[in-house]
Scaffold this active site. Structure first.
Site, PDB file in Angstrom:
ATOM      1  N   GLU A 111      -4.992   1.340 -12.105  1.00 30.95           N
ATOM      2  CA  GLU A 111      -6.242   0.605 -12.379  1.00 30.95           C
ATOM      3  C   GLU A 111      -7.334   1.518 -12.917  1.00 30.95           C
ATOM      4  OE1 GLU A 111      -5.951  -1.252  -8.389  1.00 30.95           O
ATOM      5  OE2 GLU A 111      -6.477  -3.077  -9.434  1.00 30.95           O
ATOM      6  N   GLU A 131       1.341  -2.862  -5.069  1.00 29.81           N
ATOM      7  CA  GLU A 131       0.534  -3.475  -4.021  1.00 29.81           C
ATOM      8  C   GLU A 131       1.256  -4.587  -3.244  1.00 29.81           C
ATOM      9  OE1 GLU A 131      -0.548  -2.600  -6.961  1.00 29.81           O
ATOM     10  OE2 GLU A 131      -2.602  -1.852  -6.872  1.00 29.81           O
TER      11      GLU A 131
HETATM   12  N1  T1G Z   1      -2.186   6.724   0.333  1.00 32.30           N
HETATM   13  C1  T1G Z   1      -2.122   7.614   1.340  1.00 32.30           C
HETATM   14  N2  T1G Z   1      -1.074   8.444   1.555  1.00 32.30           N
HETATM   15  C2  T1G Z   1      -0.043   8.358   0.708  1.00 32.30           C
HETATM   16  C3  T1G Z   1      -0.023   7.447  -0.379  1.00 32.30           C
HETATM   17  C4  T1G Z   1      -1.163   6.607  -0.552  1.00 32.30           C
HETATM   18  N3  T1G Z   1      -1.266   5.733  -1.550  1.00 32.30           N
HETATM   19  N4  T1G Z   1       1.153   7.608  -1.038  1.00 32.30           N
HETATM   20  C5  T1G Z   1       1.827   8.573  -0.395  1.00 32.30           C
HETATM   21  N5  T1G Z   1       1.122   9.025   0.639  1.00 32.30           N
HETATM   22  C6  T1G Z   1       1.518  10.105   1.569  1.00 32.30           C
HETATM   23  C7  T1G Z   1       2.820   9.779   2.286  1.00 32.30           C
HETATM   24  O1  T1G Z   1       2.544   9.036   3.466  1.00 32.30           O
HETATM   25  C8  T1G Z   1       3.304  11.188   2.605  1.00 32.30           C
HETATM   26  O2  T1G Z   1       2.497  11.655   3.692  1.00 32.30           O
HETATM   27  C9  T1G Z   1       2.880  12.004   1.395  1.00 32.30           C
HETATM   28  O3  T1G Z   1       1.807  11.253   0.782  1.00 32.30           O
HETATM   29  C10 T1G Z   1       3.992  12.184   0.395  1.00 32.30           C
HETATM   30  O4  T1G Z   1       4.480  10.865   0.107  1.00 32.30           O
HETATM   31  C11 T1G Z   1      -6.798  -0.795  -4.844  1.00 32.30           C
HETATM   32  C12 T1G Z   1      -5.041  -1.355  -2.952  1.00 32.30           C
HETATM   33  C13 T1G Z   1       3.570   8.405  -4.703  1.00 32.30           C
HETATM   34  C14 T1G Z   1       5.928   7.729  -5.252  1.00 32.30           C
HETATM   35  O5  T1G Z   1       1.820   2.132  -3.012  1.00 32.30           O
HETATM   36  O6  T1G Z   1       5.138   5.307  -3.570  1.00 32.30           O
HETATM   37  O7  T1G Z   1      -3.669   1.227  -4.759  1.00 32.30           O
HETATM   38  O8  T1G Z   1       4.196  11.572   5.562  1.00 32.30           O
HETATM   39  O9  T1G Z   1       6.775  11.290   1.048  1.00 32.30           O
HETATM   40  O10 T1G Z   1       8.638  10.664  -1.972  1.00 32.30           O
HETATM   41  O11 T1G Z   1      -5.245  -1.955  -6.093  1.00 32.30           O
HETATM   42  O12 T1G Z   1       4.387   8.281  -1.926  1.00 32.30           O
HETATM   43  O13 T1G Z   1       3.886  13.657   4.218  1.00 32.30           O
HETATM   44  O14 T1G Z   1       2.055  12.859   5.795  1.00 32.30           O
HETATM   45  O15 T1G Z   1       6.273   9.185  -0.305  1.00 32.30           O
HETATM   46  O16 T1G Z   1       7.265  12.170  -3.557  1.00 32.30           O
HETATM   47  C15 T1G Z   1      -0.629   1.741  -4.166  1.00 32.30           C
HETATM   48  C16 T1G Z   1       2.669   4.725  -2.401  1.00 32.30           C
HETATM   49  C17 T1G Z   1      -1.534   1.766  -2.969  1.00 32.30           C
HETATM   50  C18 T1G Z   1       2.059   4.361  -3.753  1.00 32.30           C
HETATM   51  C19 T1G Z   1       5.464   9.802  -3.926  1.00 32.30           C
HETATM   52  N6  T1G Z   1       0.138   2.966  -4.244  1.00 32.30           N
HETATM   53  N7  T1G Z   1       3.277   6.029  -2.448  1.00 32.30           N
HETATM   54  O17 T1G Z   1       6.718   9.743  -3.266  1.00 32.30           O
HETATM   55  O18 T1G Z   1       6.317  11.459  -1.424  1.00 32.30           O
HETATM   56  S1  T1G Z   1      -2.414   0.262  -2.771  1.00 32.30           S
HETATM   57  C20 T1G Z   1       1.334   3.055  -3.623  1.00 32.30           C
HETATM   58  C21 T1G Z   1       4.510   6.191  -3.018  1.00 32.30           C
HETATM   59  C22 T1G Z   1      -3.547   0.267  -4.030  1.00 32.30           C
HETATM   60  C23 T1G Z   1      -5.367  -0.808  -5.298  1.00 32.30           C
HETATM   61  C24 T1G Z   1      -4.390  -0.948  -4.198  1.00 32.30           C
HETATM   62  C25 T1G Z   1       5.084   7.570  -2.918  1.00 32.30           C
HETATM   63  C26 T1G Z   1       4.990   8.370  -4.214  1.00 32.30           C
HETATM   64  P1  T1G Z   1       3.196  12.503   4.900  1.00 32.30           P
HETATM   65  P2  T1G Z   1       6.051  10.630  -0.090  1.00 32.30           P
HETATM   66  P3  T1G Z   1       7.323  11.058  -2.584  1.00 32.30           P
END
Ligand code: T1G
Length: 700
Positions: A111, A131
């Site tokens: 976004e 999301e």
């Molecule tokens: N927020 C906070 N922490 C996050 C995070 C996030 N979005 N994504 C990952 N982490 C943490 C995860 O818990 C782990 O922490 C570490 O980062 C490494 O992640 C307004 C509302 C990016 C593909 O859904 O898909 O945006 O356990 O082990 O395998 O419209 O993380 O080590 O302490 O997964 O290399 C939308 C979610 C949010 C992406 C990387 N975004 N993340 O994968 O590492 S909603 C997502 C992933 C949103 C807006 C809306 C994957 C990754 P710890 P990992 P990875």
């Protein structure tokens, strides 16, 4: 000149001539935390006010652009600046703003990119709106800007699926303007200059016209109204996309309102919990012990499980030494592996060339048990008989190289006995895979009394390499998952004898969100597997435990389910849908009569209540005994190994929605009919007394 903005220097700005550069640096994934949001607004304010700067470029430090909003903030009071405001600030900037994407740009990250006036992605970048998989919708303008770039049908597909697409597909759709290779900062410099020179077209996405498509929106709304599982967020997403029919600012307001409706939904809490569960389980007491190197794997037993495990290791790029007792069995295993790899080629997970190379070079089928001496880790997947396993581990203790980890895939036998037989118990642990082992993501890492900490972390490291979710389990009959399942399956059998039918029970459980109910699962897996367990436990079954013989009688008649054409249901040619096996019904009738039972009606709600209460009760005992480290570990086992619906978050998360008091009341009510089966776990009573929830025990 280098300035830092944002409390943790999460966003840094610098100037190169006429170009203002904005670097987002919030490891590990550049989540759009409050510091990042504040930093972005300050950066745009500063660079817009700087007369020297004529164009601005945003890019991410580390491995990606912005991975999305900081999902740790969900459920907490939203902190300003809100991401939609940040996006509007970027889009409203009086100077061209270019976003350079690499790694991932997901959710709020995409976004932010769409709010820029042009977008360039490095090869290998993936983008998407995940999301809905977290129970929310894009809440920072994604549902209003994406359709203005890619059209409503493509936006419906992207937003409601939560899928990720690669840079090439994003370019085809129009989400990005170019794909360029190089370092993000260099590309940012060049792109900003090109934007200034008119060589890179820039425009405010929010000002682009929208091509209405009410038909596509109506079709999607109808589809998701009846979809199974019924996900609240997907319907709200379609409503938000439909708001593109309003003026842009109105559409943003509508999107925001729908986003907060999702934030408040129980499904959002459950789906976020499931997201973190997959990662929380890696936090184990042994985490400080560096894993032993594993560059080759041995597998003993080329049956379904052994071949599946070998396939998973081969797909992860590990060479596999596969042994069996005889040439015929070995060939069968090799053929199964070839078939599994063919499936991976069909699913686009593997090229045909890679499959051929794996079969030719990486897989070594052999009858020579001694060949296992070359492996860094050996997994035994032989016949589920303690005598067989003790012999194998005795030989393995001799043959395996010093330091090799010796694992068993047993689903319930005592690993301490195998460890003792090996003569090197510190190297022995359980790696309990779930069939099909190359598809199911769960692996229970079972820690025996003398397992060394670095053997445990080696098991976890291997599971991660195989892209599995490893959950630590103590030793008991059935470890975490099968032990709990054995208990709630009894609840299903009791309801069966008391009047419910297999198809009623399956339907009720599938309405809750399971892909398959217990009787359908049993027919698929084969009734003989649980039969073997029941026979093994028969000698120690408590007298006061109610026992239902229907499944035993089906097995005694050779009716094992799908593989024999008859089980709970009929299977095979000409059988349409779910048809109960008439011979099963006859046996059920006889067993009811023998028990003097007049069958009674069960509502679907009652079936679900009993089934889930039994699951939660045994889970609480597994937790109380320390077999599972935390409630979230049990959730992960059921989410990744037993098809528990993600939008309910797992048995323990779901239990918290009822609360300890409610659970105790439900169990005590049922205890009036069967005090032994419905004993209330002590842990629940303590939780009720202390006002505790299972989630309070997840931070251990
Ligand atoms: N927020 C906070 N922490 C996050 C995070 C996030 N979005 N994504 C990952 N982490 C943490 C995860 O818990 C782990 O922490 C570490 O980062 C490494 O992640 C307004 C509302 C990016 C593909 O859904 O898909 O945006 O356990 O082990 O395998 O419209 O993380 O080590 O302490 O997964 O290399 C939308 C979610 C949010 C992406 C990387 N975004 N993340 O994968 O590492 S909603 C997502 C992933 C949103 C807006 C809306 C994957 C990754 P710890 P990992 P990875």
């Amino acid at each position: 000149m280098q300035e830092t903005t944002g409390s943790e220097a999460a966003v840094r700005i610098s100037r190169e001539g006429e170009v203002g550069l904005v670097e987002i640096d919030n490891p590990p994934v550049n989540a759009a935390s409050r510091a990042v949001r504040e930093g972005l607004v300050r950066a745009i304010d500063a660079l817009e006010a700087d007369a020297q700067v004529k164009a601005i470029a945003l890019y991410g430090a580390g491995r990606s652009f912005i991975a999305g909003a900081d999902i740790r903030e969900f459920g907490k009071p939203p902190a300003e600046p809100w991401l939609p405001e940040v996006c509007n600030r970027i889009e409203g900037c009086g100077k061209p703003v270019v976003a350079v994407l690499h790694g991932v740009a997901l959710g709020g990250g995409l976004e932010v990119a769409l709010a820029a006036h042009a977008r360039i992605a490095l090869p290998g970048t993936t983008v998407g709106f995940p999301e809905v998989t977290l129970g929310v919708i894009p809440g920072a303008g994604g549902t209003q800007r994406a359709p203005r770039l890619i059209g409503i049908p493509a936006a419906i597909d992207l937003v409601t699926s939560g899928k990720r697409i690669d840079a090439k597909r994003a370019l085809e759709l129009g989400l990005i303007d170019r794909i360029e290779d190089g370092a993000p900062r260099e590309i940012a410099m060049r792109a900003a200059r090109e934007a200034l020179a008119g060589a890179l077209p820039t425009r405010r996405t929010g000002e682009l016209p929208i091509t209405p498509d009410n038909e596509a929106l109506a079709e999607a709304a109808e589809r998701f109204r009846h979809a199974r599982p019924h996900l609240f967020a997907r319907e709200r997403a379609v409503e938000a996309l439909a708001a593109t029919g309003l003026p842009f600012a109105e559409g943003l307001k509508r999107e925001r309102a729908l986003f907060f409706e999702c934030i408040d939904s129980p499904q959002r809490a459950a789906l976020i919990h499931a997201f973190f569960a997959e990662r929380a389980v890696a936090r184990i007491p042994e985490a400080g012990a560096p894993p032993r190197p594993v560059e080759s794997v041995g597998v003993i037993g080329a049956g379904t499980m052994g071949s599946g495990i070998a396939t998973a290791a081969l797909l992860a790029g590990l060479p596999v030494i596969l042994t069996e007792r005889d040439a015929e069995g070995l060939e069968r295993g090799r053929a199964t592996i070839a078939q599994n790899l063919e499936g991976a080629v069909k699913r686009g997970k593997l090229t045909a060339e890679r499959r051929d190379a794996i079969l030719k070079e990486a897989l070594t089928p052999t009858l020579d048990f001694g060949a296992l001496g070359a492996a860094d880790l050996v997994i035994e997947a032989a016949f589920e008989d303690m005598g067989v396993k003790r012999d194998i581990f005795a030989r393995l203790g001799e043959v395996a190289k010093p330091g090799a980890v010796l694992a068993t895939n047993t689903s319930y036998l005592d690993i301490n006995e195998m460890a003792a037989a090996s003569g090197r118990p510190e190297d022995v642990l359980g790696l309990h895979f779930f069939s099909p082992a190359h598809i199911m993501r769960l692996v229970e890492v079972v820690v025996a009394e003398k397992t060394a900490p670095d053997a445990v972390t080696t098991g976890f490291a291997l599971a991660k390499r195989l892209k599995k979710v490893a959950v630590r389990s103590g030793v008991c009959d059935g470890f975490i998952g099968n032990r709990i399942m054995t208990h709630y399956r009894k609840a299903a059998d009791y309801m069966l004898l008391d009047g419910a039918s297999p198809s009623q029970i399956d339907a009720a459980i599938e309405e809750f969100g399971f892909a398959m109910g217990p009787f359908a699962v049993s027919d698929l897996a084969g009734l003989d597997i649980a039969w073997a367990s029941r026979k093994r436990r028969a000698a120690t079954r408590p007298a006061e435990e109610r026992y239902v013989r229907v499944a035993d009688r089906l097995c005694e008649a050779g009716m094992f389910g799908r593989k024999t054409g008859r089980g709970w249901y009929l299977h095979g040619e000409g059988v349409e849908g779910r048809v109960e096996n008439p011979e099963m019904l006859k046996i059920l009738e006889e067993e009811r009569r023998a028990a003097g039972i007049t069958p009674r009606h069960f509502t679907h709600d009652e079936i679900r209540r009993r089934y889930l209460l039994a699951m939660i009760a045994e889970a609480a005992r597994v937790l109380e005994e320390g077999i599972a480290l935390r409630p979230i570990d049990i959730d992960a086992v059921f989410l990744f190994g037993y098809g528990f619906p993600r939008h309910h978050g797992g048995p323990m998360h779901y239990a918290d929605t009822i609360g300890a008091e409610g659970l105790i009341t439900g169990m005590e009510e049922l205890a009036r009919e069967d005090a032994y089966f419905w004993q209330v776990p002590e842990l629940l009573r303590r939780m009720a007394a202390d006002g505790k929830r299972f989630s309070d025990m997840n931070d251990r």
